[in-house]
Design a protein around this motif. Sequence first.
Motif, short mmCIF file in Angstrom:
data_model
loop_
_atom_site.label_atom_id
_atom_site.label_comp_id
_atom_site.label_asym_id
_atom_site.label_seq_id
_atom_site.Cartn_x
_atom_site.Cartn_y
_atom_site.Cartn_z
N HIS A 113 0.81 -1.22 0.00
CA HIS A 113 0.00 0.00 0.00
C HIS A 113 0.84 1.27 0.00
CE1 HIS A 113 0.77 -0.84 4.26
NE2 HIS A 113 0.62 0.46 4.49
N PHE A 114 2.18 1.13 0.10
CA PHE A 114 3.04 2.30 0.03
C PHE A 114 3.33 2.72 -1.40
CE2 PHE A 114 3.87 1.06 4.39
CZ PHE A 114 4.02 2.28 5.04
N GLY A 115 2.91 1.91 -2.37
CA GLY A 115 3.09 2.26 -3.77
C GLY A 115 4.54 2.36 -4.20
N LEU A 116 5.38 1.47 -3.70
CA LEU A 116 6.80 1.51 -4.04
C LEU A 116 7.03 1.01 -5.47
CD1 LEU A 116 8.36 -0.05 -0.80
CD2 LEU A 116 8.12 2.37 -1.33
N THR A 117 7.88 1.70 -6.21
CA THR A 117 8.33 1.18 -7.49
C THR A 117 9.29 0.02 -7.23
OG1 THR A 117 10.26 2.63 -7.62
CG2 THR A 117 8.18 3.50 -8.50
N GLU A 118 9.68 -0.68 -8.29
CA GLU A 118 10.58 -1.82 -8.10
C GLU A 118 11.91 -1.38 -7.50
OE1 GLU A 118 12.19 -5.55 -7.91
OE2 GLU A 118 10.10 -4.91 -8.14
N ILE A 119 12.48 -0.28 -8.00
CA ILE A 119 13.78 0.16 -7.46
C ILE A 119 13.62 0.67 -6.03
CG2 ILE A 119 13.62 2.55 -8.36
CD1 ILE A 119 16.68 2.33 -8.85
N GLU A 120 12.48 1.34 -5.73
CA GLU A 120 12.24 1.79 -4.36
C GLU A 120 12.10 0.60 -3.42
OE1 GLU A 120 9.96 6.05 -5.23
OE2 GLU A 120 8.80 4.19 -4.97
N HIS A 121 11.44 -0.46 -3.92
CA HIS A 121 11.26 -1.66 -3.11
C HIS A 121 12.60 -2.32 -2.84
CE1 HIS A 121 10.49 -5.98 -2.47
NE2 HIS A 121 9.47 -5.55 -1.77
N ILE A 235 21.36 -3.15 -7.56
CA ILE A 235 20.74 -3.23 -6.24
C ILE A 235 20.14 -4.61 -6.01
CG2 ILE A 235 18.90 -2.29 -4.78
CD1 ILE A 235 19.33 0.39 -6.24
N SER A 236 19.49 -5.15 -7.04
CA SER A 236 18.92 -6.50 -6.92
C SER A 236 19.99 -7.53 -6.65
CB SER A 236 18.16 -6.86 -8.21
OG SER A 236 17.07 -6.00 -8.42
N GLN A 237 21.14 -7.36 -7.29
CA GLN A 237 22.25 -8.29 -7.07
C GLN A 237 22.75 -8.21 -5.63
OE1 GLN A 237 21.87 -10.36 -9.80
NE2 GLN A 237 24.10 -10.53 -9.68
N ASP A 238 22.83 -6.98 -5.10
CA ASP A 238 23.25 -6.81 -3.71
C ASP A 238 22.29 -7.51 -2.76
OD1 ASP A 238 25.48 -5.39 -4.31
OD2 ASP A 238 24.90 -3.56 -3.27
#
Length: 274
Positions: A113-121, A235-238
């Motif tokens: 419900h915070f509406g995070l984009t993929e990079i924000e998530h 970031i995903s790799q990290d």
Amino acid sequence: MILFDPVQVEAARQGSRAALEALINAAKGPVFNLAMRMLAHREDAEDATQEILIKIITHLGDVRDIDLAGAWAFRVSTRHLAQTARLGRVEKMRLSFEDFAEDLHLGQGESSHFGLTEIEHQLALKEVKVGCTLAMLVCLSRSLRMAYILGDIFEMTDTEASDVLEISAGTYRQRLRRARSAISGFMQSNCSIHSASARCRCENRIAPALQLGRIAKGTAHLDSDQAGQMSPHDISQDVAVLETAQRSVAIMRSNPQFVTAVPSLVEQLLDRIS
């Protein structure tokens, strides 16, 4: 460890501003990374880094063997953080492992419900993971925390770490065993990365962390200097590295190399003594 060029050490002792700046640049990374893991708060770590660098600069003339100046500087850093540094904001919470476990179990929620984009998530997930490992370290006493950081995160030998801390190797090994037991036991019971049966899921910690202001949407505070240069894939790799680290020590080592700029206070000091 801190690596100093003996030629630069000697030049700095003779008053070379360029040499002093070079020594600061060599020391600031290791000192700040140590301070982040000891204090678990970026601003507190930067303040402590300033204080330590000033100690190193102003006492450089006390070094008897310039070939060992880097080891001396690292001892100054560990002594300051283990004994002298003011309590940081996270330390003042007086967290115990029991308190932290209760906070983890009660503070779970849905972040959609915070509406995070993929990079924000992904950024939020990384902040939660890194913040949790730092908080775990702060649950240890300073003496046990430093032993664990030197031995299991920085991978120093018993001889190296006991020399840095100026204690016997036997005392150091005892501290390290106690710290390892506490960290491993906590993760086994609470961390789903470490143990599939554990209750806490990093994904479910994003919402309470956002609500309490521990992290901010779209912002990487703990690793802020690096995050702006990273792509969503990086970031995903990290995050993947953190998630696949099964042993407690591997999880702790998977944290980033924290980065900070040369503290302005030190630059002012250089202006005064040059």
